[in-house]
Motif scaffolding. Structure first.
Motif, PDB file in Angstrom:
ATOM      1  N   ASN A 198      -5.262   0.339  -7.534  1.00 57.79           N
ATOM      2  CA  ASN A 198      -4.345  -0.425  -8.382  1.00 57.79           C
ATOM      3  C   ASN A 198      -5.143  -1.180  -9.433  1.00 57.79           C
ATOM      4  N   TYR A 215      -9.059   3.210   0.805  1.00 57.44           N
ATOM      5  CA  TYR A 215      -9.046   4.613   1.196  1.00 57.44           C
ATOM      6  C   TYR A 215      -9.165   4.729   2.708  1.00 57.44           C
ATOM      7  N   THR A 218       0.803  -1.211   0.000  1.00 53.82           N
ATOM      8  CA  THR A 218       0.000   0.000   0.000  1.00 53.82           C
ATOM      9  C   THR A 218       0.837   1.262   0.000  1.00 53.82           C
ATOM     10  N   THR A 262       1.791   3.196   2.362  1.00 48.50           N
ATOM     11  CA  THR A 262       1.228   4.260   3.182  1.00 48.50           C
ATOM     12  C   THR A 262       1.371   3.926   4.644  1.00 48.50           C
ATOM     13  N   GLN A 288      -1.360   2.665 -11.117  1.00 45.96           N
ATOM     14  CA  GLN A 288      -1.669   3.102  -9.760  1.00 45.96           C
ATOM     15  C   GLN A 288      -2.150   4.550  -9.743  1.00 45.96           C
ATOM     16  N   TYR A 314      -6.035   9.261   2.469  1.00 45.69           N
ATOM     17  CA  TYR A 314      -5.172   8.468   1.595  1.00 45.69           C
ATOM     18  C   TYR A 314      -6.073   7.586   0.752  1.00 45.69           C
ATOM     19  N   GLN A 322      -5.888   4.886  -2.725  1.00 47.28           N
ATOM     20  CA  GLN A 322      -5.049   4.193  -3.710  1.00 47.28           C
ATOM     21  C   GLN A 322      -5.894   3.208  -4.501  1.00 47.28           C
ATOM     22  N   VAL A 337      -3.391   7.535  -7.071  1.00 46.77           N
ATOM     23  CA  VAL A 337      -3.289   7.856  -5.653  1.00 46.77           C
ATOM     24  C   VAL A 337      -3.809   9.257  -5.382  1.00 46.77           C
ATOM     25  N   THR A 355      -3.433  11.943  -1.846  1.00 45.46           N
ATOM     26  CA  THR A 355      -2.962  12.120  -0.472  1.00 45.46           C
ATOM     27  C   THR A 355      -3.210  13.522   0.063  1.00 45.46           C
TER      28      THR A 355
END
Length: 307
Positions: A253, A266, A47, A49, A224, A249, A251, A226, A228
């Motif tokens: 994929n 998330y 991840t 993160t 990916q 956050y 992400q 993302v 943030t």
């Protein structure tokens, strides 16, 4: 009215799992202590993160009769900024049309697939006094191979496992409520629709994602997306949220070959009058077109008690 709409945005993971529950009051699934079935060959994708995320295991069923032990509300520490390391691909904003197309391609792939394992989990952490009524940890998972299907859903107070060998066979159900186990057959078939996609396009297009291009993961190359930065969260979501969004956050994929969203996670940090709450959701696809379903070891007992 606006605040209620905001809660629908930020608790969409819960809404998805409540839809999974259907008319029979099911929840999702947690990690089992017995030998899990089926066993995936892929390891979860990284991840990248520091923000806590829910565990969406692809093999959650527990054949034991122990009382489910839902995850307690941990104190989150979501202030660190994730720094995934992609390959050398320029980052750019993903358009709403592209986000919608990603969801549509994923849903089409899942609808047409012969086998997969899909799991979902929603989790609330932080100050217990700040967590609202109805905000609780839930998980659900489905393993499918042709017409053979096995599903587990879990609320904090109970776990329900279901198994169906083919479309013409009954659905055998095992319910474990605080250690009290009951078996029955149910008319409701095990459906893939509830696992077809993680969220709606309206939800996804409320965010401004950065496209990191194709990156290397433990499961192979993935495109990916993302996010943030709280500023990249749509103003309607932030203004209507049940609390101030202070950290986020997100992400996504995507397998570039199949179009399948293999990992969708998330986390939102919300500041409320009673304290800080972290709302997390995860949707994971594993063993796409290579999954198998193992007959549960409780099936004979279920047949003996229901036939």
């Amino acid at each position: 009215m606006h605040r209620e709409r905001g809660r629908r945005y930020l608790t969409l993971g819960v809404v998805a799992l409540v839809v999974l529950a259907g008319c029979s009051g099911f929840g999702g699934g947690g990690d089992g202590t017995a030998t899990p079935e089926p066993t995936p060959t892929d390891a979860p994708e990284p991840t990248a993160t520091a923000t806590p995320e829910p565990t969406a295991t692809a093999t959650p069923w527990d054949t034991a009769t122990a009382t489910p032990t839902p995850t307690a509300t941990p104190t989150p520490a979501p202030t660190a900024t994730p720094t995934p390391t992609p390959t050398a691909t320029p980052a750019e904003r993903v358009s709403d049309d592209e986000l919608t197309a990603i969801l549509e391609r994923h849903a089409s792939a899942v609808e047409g697939a012969n086998s997969f394992i899909i799991s979902q989990a929603v989790q609330y952490g932080g100050a217990e006094s700040a967590i609202r009524e109805g905000e609780r940890n839930l998980t659900g998972a489905l393993a499918l191979q042709g017409d053979e299907r096995r599903e587990r859903r879990e609320f904090p107070e109970e776990t329900v496992d279901r198994y169906q060998v083919d479309a013409d066979s009954p659905v055998y159900q095992r319910r474990n409520a605080s250690g009290s186990v009951e078996y029955e057959t149910v008319s409701e078939p095990i459906q893939r629709e509830a696992y077809r996609q993680p969220v709606t396009s309206d939800f996804l297009t409320s965010f401004e994602f950065t496209d990191r291009g194709v990156v290397d993961t433990s499961n192979g190359e993935r495109r990916q997306l993302v996010l943030t930065d709280v500023a990249a969260v749509g103003s309607d979501v932030r203004e209507d949220a049940d609390g101030e969004v202070t950290d986020v956050y997100f992400q996504v994929n995507v397998d570039p070959d199949t179009g399948v969203i293999t990992r969708f996670v998330y986390s939102f940090q919300l500041e409320r009058d009673a304290g800080t709450v972290l709302v997390s959701y995860a949707y994971v696809v594993q063993n796409f077109e290579s999954a198998s379903v193992t007959v549960p070891d409780w099936l004979d007992e279920a047949k003996a008690q229901t036939e």
